[in-house]
Design a protein around this motif. Structure first.
Motif, mmCIF file in Angstrom:
data_model
loop_
_atom_site.group_PDB
_atom_site.id
_atom_site.type_symbol
_atom_site.label_atom_id
_atom_site.label_comp_id
_atom_site.label_asym_id
_atom_site.label_seq_id
_atom_site.Cartn_x
_atom_site.Cartn_y
_atom_site.Cartn_z
ATOM 1 N N GLY A 112 0.783 -1.215 0.000
ATOM 2 C CA GLY A 112 0.000 0.000 0.000
ATOM 3 C C GLY A 112 0.817 1.269 0.000
ATOM 4 O O GLY A 112 0.345 2.319 -0.454
ATOM 5 N N GLU B 164 0.609 5.456 -1.698
ATOM 6 C CA GLU B 164 0.899 6.693 -0.977
ATOM 7 C C GLU B 164 1.999 7.482 -1.683
ATOM 8 O O GLU B 164 1.954 8.713 -1.763
ATOM 9 C CB GLU B 164 1.320 6.374 0.461
ATOM 10 C CG GLU B 164 0.292 5.601 1.261
ATOM 11 C CD GLU B 164 -1.030 6.318 1.365
ATOM 12 O OE1 GLU B 164 -1.036 7.564 1.415
ATOM 13 O OE2 GLU B 164 -2.071 5.632 1.377
ATOM 14 N N GLU C 18 -7.150 5.936 -5.494
ATOM 15 C CA GLU C 18 -8.196 5.666 -4.513
ATOM 16 C C GLU C 18 -8.977 4.403 -4.875
ATOM 17 O O GLU C 18 -9.340 3.605 -3.992
ATOM 18 C CB GLU C 18 -9.141 6.858 -4.421
ATOM 19 C CG GLU C 18 -10.127 6.783 -3.266
ATOM 20 C CD GLU C 18 -9.439 6.753 -1.906
ATOM 21 O OE1 GLU C 18 -10.010 6.126 -0.982
ATOM 22 O OE2 GLU C 18 -8.334 7.323 -1.774
ATOM 23 N N ARG D 24 -6.910 1.432 -3.979
ATOM 24 C CA ARG D 24 -6.895 1.267 -2.530
ATOM 25 C C ARG D 24 -8.159 0.545 -2.065
ATOM 26 O O ARG D 24 -8.091 -0.389 -1.255
ATOM 27 C CB ARG D 24 -6.764 2.634 -1.865
ATOM 28 C CG ARG D 24 -6.545 2.571 -0.361
ATOM 29 C CD ARG D 24 -6.412 3.965 0.235
ATOM 30 N NE ARG D 24 -5.121 4.564 -0.111
ATOM 31 C CZ ARG D 24 -4.978 5.662 -0.841
ATOM 32 N NH1 ARG D 24 -6.041 6.278 -1.339
ATOM 33 N NH2 ARG D 24 -3.779 6.156 -1.092
ATOM 34 N N ASP D 25 -9.314 0.951 -2.592
ATOM 35 C CA ASP D 25 -10.576 0.302 -2.219
ATOM 36 C C ASP D 25 -10.617 -1.138 -2.719
ATOM 37 O O ASP D 25 -11.138 -2.036 -2.034
ATOM 38 C CB ASP D 25 -11.760 1.085 -2.793
ATOM 39 C CG ASP D 25 -11.937 2.452 -2.144
ATOM 40 O OD1 ASP D 25 -11.365 2.666 -1.059
ATOM 41 O OD2 ASP D 25 -12.626 3.296 -2.749
ATOM 42 N N ILE E 178 -8.081 -3.187 -3.206
ATOM 43 C CA ILE E 178 -7.200 -4.025 -2.387
ATOM 44 C C ILE E 178 -7.815 -4.283 -1.020
ATOM 45 O O ILE E 178 -7.704 -5.390 -0.474
ATOM 46 C CB ILE E 178 -5.818 -3.379 -2.270
ATOM 47 C CG1 ILE E 178 -5.115 -3.432 -3.625
ATOM 48 C CG2 ILE E 178 -4.967 -4.070 -1.209
ATOM 49 C CD1 ILE E 178 -3.837 -2.661 -3.696
ATOM 50 N N ASP E 179 -8.487 -3.296 -0.458
ATOM 51 C CA ASP E 179 -9.164 -3.514 0.823
ATOM 52 C C ASP E 179 -10.192 -4.633 0.703
ATOM 53 O O ASP E 179 -10.293 -5.507 1.584
ATOM 54 C CB ASP E 179 -9.852 -2.225 1.279
ATOM 55 C CG ASP E 179 -8.874 -1.181 1.792
ATOM 56 O OD1 ASP E 179 -7.703 -1.546 2.057
ATOM 57 O OD2 ASP E 179 -9.273 -0.006 1.919
ATOM 58 N N ALA E 180 -10.951 -4.624 -0.395
ATOM 59 C CA ALA E 180 -11.969 -5.661 -0.592
ATOM 60 C C ALA E 180 -11.334 -7.029 -0.815
ATOM 61 O O ALA E 180 -11.811 -8.043 -0.295
ATOM 62 C CB ALA E 180 -12.866 -5.286 -1.778
ATOM 63 N N THR F 197 -8.433 -8.021 0.282
ATOM 64 C CA THR F 197 -7.870 -8.456 1.556
ATOM 65 C C THR F 197 -8.955 -9.023 2.462
ATOM 66 O O THR F 197 -8.770 -10.072 3.098
ATOM 67 C CB THR F 197 -7.157 -7.278 2.251
ATOM 68 O OG1 THR F 197 -6.126 -6.796 1.391
ATOM 69 C CG2 THR F 197 -6.546 -7.719 3.579
ATOM 70 N N THR F 198 -10.098 -8.359 2.507
ATOM 71 C CA THR F 198 -11.222 -8.840 3.308
ATOM 72 C C THR F 198 -11.688 -10.213 2.829
ATOM 73 O O THR F 198 -12.113 -11.055 3.621
ATOM 74 C CB THR F 198 -12.394 -7.847 3.249
ATOM 75 O OG1 THR F 198 -11.957 -6.579 3.731
ATOM 76 C CG2 THR F 198 -13.564 -8.325 4.086
ATOM 77 N N GLY G 193 -5.397 -11.112 0.417
ATOM 78 C CA GLY G 193 -4.469 -10.001 0.590
ATOM 79 C C GLY G 193 -3.012 -10.378 0.443
ATOM 80 O O GLY G 193 -2.208 -9.616 -0.115
#
Length: 394
Positions: free
Chosen positions: A223, A227, A243, A246-247, A249-251, A253-254, A258
Motif C-alpha cells: 500500500g 501513498e 483511490e 486502494r478500495d 485491495i481492501d476488498a 484483503t477482506t 491479501g
C-alpha cells in the motif's frame, strides 16, 4: 533425411506423457472452476479475417500474425488473440442475451516472432470474460475468479500484480509528447530501464508529471506504493485511480487474498488496450507471468456495441511448465481375458473401483510381461476358472 520432416516449427513443441497429463489436469481444474463460477464456454474459429483485428485496433502487430488467404483471396490469420473474436461474437450474435454475460474459453492462440528466445508461437489459453458489467463488484468478480483459478491449479504460492491504466495515461497525456516519444517512455517503464527512462524524461523535468513518471518502474510493493504516487503528483485522474486501487485491495484483503496481491504501477504493457485496472499473475518462482487481465471497456464498441468488459487469460503452457503437480493416479491393475470373457473383464474394469486397464495381448505370458514392464501392481485374469488376481513381481 530432410530435417523439416522430423522436427516441429520454431516456437512449437511436442508434449509427451507426464507433461500432457499435467497439462490436461491444469486445464480441467481451471475449466471446472470457471463453470462453478457461472461462466459458459464459447469456441471461436481458429481462422479469422485479418480485418477483425484491424477493426479492433489490435495491439498485436501484423508481423506477429500467421497469415494466409482464402479461395477468394481475402486475408485470414490464425487467431492471435481470444478476446477480440469473443467481442466480435458478443456484438454481432448475442444481441438478445441478457447482460452481463459470463463467457470462458479454452483454445489456442498463434503468434509469430522473429526473436523467439524460448517463446512459444502456439499457446493454449484458458480465459474468462465478464461483459456488460462495470464498477468495483465487476472487477472483484473477475479478479477473484483469477485468484481461484490459480489456487485451484496449485494451491500454494501465487501472486497477482495489480495496476491501473489511467495512472500512466493521465501522466503521459500531460506531457503532450509525440507517439514515438510516448512509446519510448512506456517501453522504458515496462522494462524497468531506469537510466534510459531518466534520459528521455530529462527535457520534461519542469513538468508536474516528471517525478511520477520517472518513479513508475520503482513503484512496486504494498500500500505504500499508492501513498508514494499520490505524494508525487496531484493529477486528479491519477488520484482517482489510486483511490480506486486502494478500495479494490481492501476488498480483496477482506475476501482472504491479501497476501497474494502486490501493486505494480509500472505495469504498462498493452496500455492502449486497457481502460481501468490491469493485473498479471505469477506462480511460484516463475519470472514470466502465467496470467494477464484487466478492464477493456472500449473493445466491443469498435464492433458497434458499447459494452463494458473485463477478463483474463491464463497461459496453460507456461503454467504447466512453472508448477509441479501431484500426478493423478495411473492404472494399478492389468486385466487379461480371452475373447469369450471380454464382457466379464469390461464389467470388472467399470465397477471395480480401481484404476484398471484391459491387456491388449493374446496370451497370459504376454500379459504378465506387459504388467512387469509397465509397473502394474496386479494382473487380473478371467478364464474358465473364474477370476484370479496375481501380484506382479518387478
Amino acid at each position: 533425411m530432410n530435417q523439416y520432416a522430423i522436427s516441429t516449427p520454431e516456437g512449437s513443441r511436442d508434449r509427451l506423457f507426464g507433461a500432457t497429463r499435467l497439462f490436461r489436469q491444469n486445464e480441467r481444474r481451471i475449466r471446472n472452476l470457471l463453470e462453478a463460477r457461472g461462466y459458459e464456454e464459447i469456441i471461436t474459429p481458429s481462422l479469422e479475417y485479418y480485418d477483425v483485428f484491424v477493426q479492433a485496433g489490435s495491439s498485436i502487430g501484423q508481423e506477429k500474425m500467421y497469415k494466409l488467404t482464402d479461395r477468394n483471396g481475402r486475408l485470414l490469420v490464425l487467431r492471435p488473440d481470444n478476446t477480440t473474436p469473443i467481442a466480435r461474437v458478443v456484438t454481432t450474435k448475442l444481441d438478445d442475451e441478457a447482460l452481463p454475460l459470463r463467457l470462458y474459453y479454452v483454445q489456442k492462440v498463434h503468434r509469430a516472432s522473429s526473436f523467439h528466445r524460448g517463446h512459444s508461437t502456439e499457446v493454449m489459453q484458458a480465459g474468462a470474460e465478464l461483459l456488460g458489467a462495470k464498477g468495483m463488484m465487476a472487477d472483484l468478480d473477475i479478479l477473484t475468479a483469477a485468484f481461484e483459478a490459480l489456487a485451484a491449479v496449485k494451491g500454494e504460492t501465487f501472486r497477482i500484480e495489480l495496476g491501473h491504466a489511467a495512472i500512466y495515461k493521465a501522466l503521459i497525456s500531460s506531457l503532450d509528447v509525440d507517439a514515438e516519444t510516448e512509446e519510448t517512455i512506456r517501453s522504458h517503464i515496462e522494462n524497468k530501464s531506469y537510466a534510459a527512462l531518466g534520459d528521455v524524461l530529462e527535457p520534461f523535468k519542469d513538468r508536474e508529471a516528471y517525478q511520477a513518471l520517472k518513479a513508475m518502474p520503482t513503484l512496486f510493493g504494498g500500500g505504500e506504493v499508492l501513498e508514494e504516487v499520490a505524494r508525487l503528483t496531484d493529477n486528479s485522474e491519477v488520484l482517482r485511480a489510486v483511490e480506486y486501487l486502494r478500495d479494490l485491495i481492501d476488498a480483496i484483503t477482506t475476501a482472504g487474498f491479501g497476501e497474494n496481491v502486490m501493486i505494480d504501477l509500472g505495469l504498462v504493457q498493452e496500455i492502449d488496450y486497457y481502460t481501468g485496472m490491469m493485473f498479471r499473475g505469477y506462480m511460484g518462482g516463475a519470472g514470466a507471468p502465467v496470467l494477464v487481465g484487466g478492464r477493456y471497456d472500449s473493445l466491443c464498441g469498435k464492433f458497434g456495441r458499447d459494452i463494458p468488459a473485463t477478463g483474463f487469460a491464463i497461459d496453460i503452457d507456461a503454467l504447466s511448465d512453472s508448477v509441479v503437480l501431484k500426478q493423478e493416479q495411473t492404472a494399478e491393475e492389468l486385466v487379461f481375458c480371452g475373447a469369450g470373457y471380454l464382457k466379464l473383464a469390461l464389467d470388472y474394469i467399470h465397477v471395480s473401483g480401481k484404476l484398471a486397464e484391459l491387456a491388449p495381448c493374446d496370451t497370459l505370458e504376454q500379459a504378465m510381461e506387459i504388467a512387469k514392464r509397465k509397473g502394474y501392481r496386479t494382473l487380473v485374469t478371467f478364464d474358465k476358472n473364474g477370476i484370479q488376481k496375481t501380484e506382479v513381481q518387478a
